[in-house]
Design a protein around this motif. Structure first.
Motif, PDB file in Angstrom:
ATOM      1  N   ILE A 127       0.950  -1.166   0.020  1.00 43.62           N
ATOM      2  CA  ILE A 127      -0.204  -0.005   0.253  1.00 43.62           C
ATOM      3  C   ILE A 127       1.158   1.386  -0.021  1.00 43.62           C
ATOM      4  O   ILE A 127       0.546   2.139  -0.753  1.00 43.62           O
ATOM      5  N   ASP A 128       1.917   1.357   0.805  1.00 39.60           N
ATOM      6  CA  ASP A 128       2.802   2.462   0.671  1.00 39.60           C
ATOM      7  C   ASP A 128       3.700   2.551  -0.555  1.00 39.60           C
ATOM      8  O   ASP A 128       3.799   3.695  -0.853  1.00 39.60           O
ATOM      9  N   PHE A 129       4.015   1.579  -1.102  1.00 41.42           N
ATOM     10  CA  PHE A 129       4.669   1.675  -2.571  1.00 41.42           C
ATOM     11  C   PHE A 129       3.655   2.324  -3.623  1.00 41.42           C
ATOM     12  O   PHE A 129       3.978   2.943  -4.452  1.00 41.42           O
ATOM     13  N   ASN A 130       2.290   1.841  -3.455  1.00 40.49           N
ATOM     14  CA  ASN A 130       1.334   2.389  -4.598  1.00 40.49           C
ATOM     15  C   ASN A 130       1.583   2.136  -5.854  1.00 40.49           C
ATOM     16  O   ASN A 130       1.574   2.761  -6.781  1.00 40.49           O
ATOM     17  N   PRO A 131       1.635   0.818  -6.040  1.00 41.28           N
ATOM     18  CA  PRO A 131       1.895   0.236  -7.682  1.00 41.28           C
ATOM     19  C   PRO A 131       0.680   0.463  -8.536  1.00 41.28           C
ATOM     20  O   PRO A 131      -0.423   0.632  -7.801  1.00 41.28           O
ATOM     21  N   ASP A 132       0.822   0.404  -9.682  1.00 43.89           N
ATOM     22  CA  ASP A 132      -0.252   0.483 -10.700  1.00 43.89           C
ATOM     23  C   ASP A 132       0.053  -1.134 -11.283  1.00 43.89           C
ATOM     24  O   ASP A 132      -0.858  -1.096 -12.521  1.00 43.89           O
ATOM     25  N   LEU A 133       0.689  -1.860 -11.094  1.00 45.04           N
ATOM     26  CA  LEU A 133       0.954  -3.258 -11.697  1.00 45.04           C
ATOM     27  C   LEU A 133       1.321  -4.234 -10.593  1.00 45.04           C
ATOM     28  O   LEU A 133       2.579  -3.754 -10.091  1.00 45.04           O
ATOM     29  N   ILE A 134       0.776  -5.364 -10.405  1.00 47.28           N
ATOM     30  CA  ILE A 134       1.237  -6.507  -9.691  1.00 47.28           C
ATOM     31  C   ILE A 134       1.416  -7.711 -10.437  1.00 47.28           C
ATOM     32  O   ILE A 134       0.693  -7.923 -11.337  1.00 47.28           O
ATOM     33  N   ILE A 135       2.822  -8.341 -10.445  1.00 47.53           N
ATOM     34  CA  ILE A 135       3.164  -9.305 -11.220  1.00 47.53           C
ATOM     35  C   ILE A 135       3.529 -10.172 -10.330  1.00 47.53           C
ATOM     36  O   ILE A 135       4.286 -10.244  -9.457  1.00 47.53           O
ATOM     37  N   GLY A 136       2.853 -11.531 -10.749  1.00 47.27           N
ATOM     38  CA  GLY A 136       3.273 -12.834 -10.135  1.00 47.27           C
ATOM     39  C   GLY A 136       4.125 -13.626 -10.994  1.00 47.27           C
ATOM     40  O   GLY A 136       3.869 -13.806 -12.240  1.00 47.27           O
ATOM     41  N   LEU A 137       5.433 -13.830 -10.313  1.00 45.46           N
ATOM     42  CA  LEU A 137       6.451 -14.653 -11.280  1.00 45.46           C
ATOM     43  C   LEU A 137       6.651 -15.769 -10.607  1.00 45.46           C
ATOM     44  O   LEU A 137       7.655 -15.667  -9.584  1.00 45.46           O
ATOM     45  N   GLY A 138       6.641 -16.930 -11.272  1.00 43.84           N
ATOM     46  CA  GLY A 138       6.999 -17.997 -10.384  1.00 43.84           C
ATOM     47  C   GLY A 138       5.995 -19.452 -10.900  1.00 43.84           C
ATOM     48  O   GLY A 138       5.522 -19.483 -11.895  1.00 43.84           O
ATOM     49  N   GLY A 139       5.967 -20.225  -9.973  1.00 40.04           N
ATOM     50  CA  GLY A 139       5.204 -21.551  -9.956  1.00 40.04           C
ATOM     51  C   GLY A 139       4.046 -21.050  -9.314  1.00 40.04           C
ATOM     52  O   GLY A 139       3.585 -19.914  -8.882  1.00 40.04           O
ATOM     53  N   GLY A 140       3.025 -22.044  -8.950  1.00 44.23           N
ATOM     54  CA  GLY A 140       1.725 -21.846  -8.479  1.00 44.23           C
ATOM     55  C   GLY A 140       1.733 -21.089  -7.160  1.00 44.23           C
ATOM     56  O   GLY A 140       1.044 -19.909  -6.998  1.00 44.23           O
ATOM     57  N   SER A 141       2.535 -21.258  -6.056  1.00 40.95           N
ATOM     58  CA  SER A 141       2.746 -20.394  -5.037  1.00 40.95           C
ATOM     59  C   SER A 141       2.889 -18.933  -5.181  1.00 40.95           C
ATOM     60  O   SER A 141       2.116 -18.201  -4.705  1.00 40.95           O
ATOM     61  N   CYS A 142       3.808 -18.659  -6.044  1.00 39.39           N
ATOM     62  CA  CYS A 142       4.072 -17.194  -6.350  1.00 39.39           C
ATOM     63  C   CYS A 142       2.570 -16.515  -6.934  1.00 39.39           C
ATOM     64  O   CYS A 142       2.362 -15.453  -6.800  1.00 39.39           O
ATOM     65  N   MET A 143       2.195 -17.630  -7.968  1.00 42.24           N
ATOM     66  CA  MET A 143       1.287 -16.569  -8.714  1.00 42.24           C
ATOM     67  C   MET A 143      -0.069 -16.582  -7.866  1.00 42.24           C
ATOM     68  O   MET A 143      -0.963 -15.674  -8.041  1.00 42.24           O
TER      69      MET A 143
END
Ligand code: FE2
Length: 374
Positions: A77-93
């Motif tokens: 929330i502090d970083f305030n992103p406009d894109l979230i990326i899951g990179l990895g296997g099932g756990s990361c995604m």
């Protein structure tokens, strides 16, 4: 009224260059140490516009818990992103999907991530998922598995709103997978495709993806293993796994997953191995109910692997891959297995895959399967 749900899919070689076309510049990347050490995060970074700001979450555990996910909320929330990326296997995604919800809706309880609740997401960011194995299909699904903190029970959070905006199916992300991981994740994907074809929720849309997934995986896996530099073969298996993900997330899985989840949870066995060991047995059990589906799927295997019936073909496929077929291949002792028999049956009985299997299976049938691999 039914829906076919899917992210927009970006696929093929160089598909990660898609980042150049995106307007977003404040990115959170949810990943783990193995992905970073394999150089895959760097490959993504190389594609990002130079004015991008990035927050990297680099410690997603193998089985992310609710408290782990919540511990990230404040930083994001502090970083305030406009894109979230899951990179990895099932756990990361899966973790990225739930992180996305906690960022968009910090007010809601995670257990409200159900198809019945309007989450009203995408007011702040978009979600992109990039698989680094060819197996789980999480990049195409609307579910996220997050464990309880206390008992390790797995919650399956599900909502059409946590389907990614984009799934990026780039073979460069799986070109250097270790051979055992390439095999076990591909068997998982094959099981997704076959089980989606015979689930009682199967439908004309999921059938198409099952058929093509089986064709791509069975026709290319051996080339992808023996020649990982063959990007066409690697890419075909990777696309096949995502199609299998689309198939089962729009249909469902059946008994091989119920039994595989239970065996895997009791003896800490990789998911693809524990599901694959039951797959030919389950196909044989369901044969009368799903004969038409199985005959169609059997034709999708290459002639050199195909046998008369699908269960024989799958048995042969697993044998050529040198996958385990008995508990002794998994170093499970018979007395330990016996002690956990009742518990394994109970866990498998509660699974969705048991309810949606085309042929009814109760305690006796589930125990029969567990004894067939003894
Ligand atoms: Fe699976």
């Amino acid at each position: 009224m039914w829906f076919f749900r899917s992210p927009s899919i970006v696929y093929g070689e160089d598909s990660i260059s898609f980042f150049n076309e995106l307007p977003q510049r404040r990115l959170v990347i949810v990943t783990d140490g193995n992905i970073i050490r394999a150089g895959l995060l760097q490959k993504i970074k190389n594609e990002l516009p130079s004015d991008s700001e990035i927050l990297i979450i680099d410690d997603v555990p193998i089985e992310p818990t609710i408290s782990y996910v919540l511990s990230l909320k404040g930083r994001i929330i502090d970083f305030n992103p406009d894109l979230i990326i899951g990179l990895g296997g099932g756990s990361c995604m899966d973790c990225a999907k739930v992180v996305f919800v906690t960022y968009e809706r910090p007010d809601i309880d995670l257990h409200d991530i159900t198809p019945l609740v309007n989450l009203d997401l995408r007011k702040k960011a978009r979600l992109i998922l990039i698989p680094t194995t060819s197996g789980t299909g999480s990049e195409c699904s609307w579910a996220a598995v997050i464990s309880d903190d206390d008992h390790g029970r797995k919650n399956e959070f599900a909502s059409p709103e946590i389907i990614a905006d984009f799934a990026i199916i780039d073979p460069a992300m799986v070109s250097s997978l270790p051979e055992p991981v390439r095999k076990s994740t591909a068997v998982d994907a094959l099981a997704h495709a076959i089980e989606a074809r015979s689930s009682t929720w199967k439908n004309s849309y999921s059938d198409i993806f099952s058929d093509k997934a089986v064709e791509l995986i069975s026709g290319n896996l051996f080339d992808a293993i023996s020649h990982p530099e063959n990007m066409e073969a690697v890419s075909n298996v990777h696309m096949g796994a995502s199609m299998a993900g689309l198939a089962f997330s729009n249909s469902q899985i059946t008994l091989a997953h119920s039994l595989g989840h239970s065996l895997g949870a009791h003896f800490k066995i990789p998911h693809g191995i524990s599901v694959g060991i039951f797959l030919p047995h389950v196909i044989r059990f369901n044969y009368a109910e799903s004969k038409g589906e199985y005959v169609a799927l059997n034709k999708k295997f290459p002639p050199n692997l195909r046998k008369r019936y699908l269960y024989l073909t799958v048995e042969n496929f697993l044998k050529v891959l040198s996958m385990p077929v008995k508990i002794s291949d998994l170093n499970i002792k018979k007395d330990e297995y016996e002690k956990k028999m009742d518990s394994m049956v109970s866990v498998a009985l509660e699974s969705t895959g048991t309810v949606l299997n085309p042929r009814d299976a109760g305690r006796a049938e589930l125990e029969m399967f567990l004894r067939e691999i003894e």
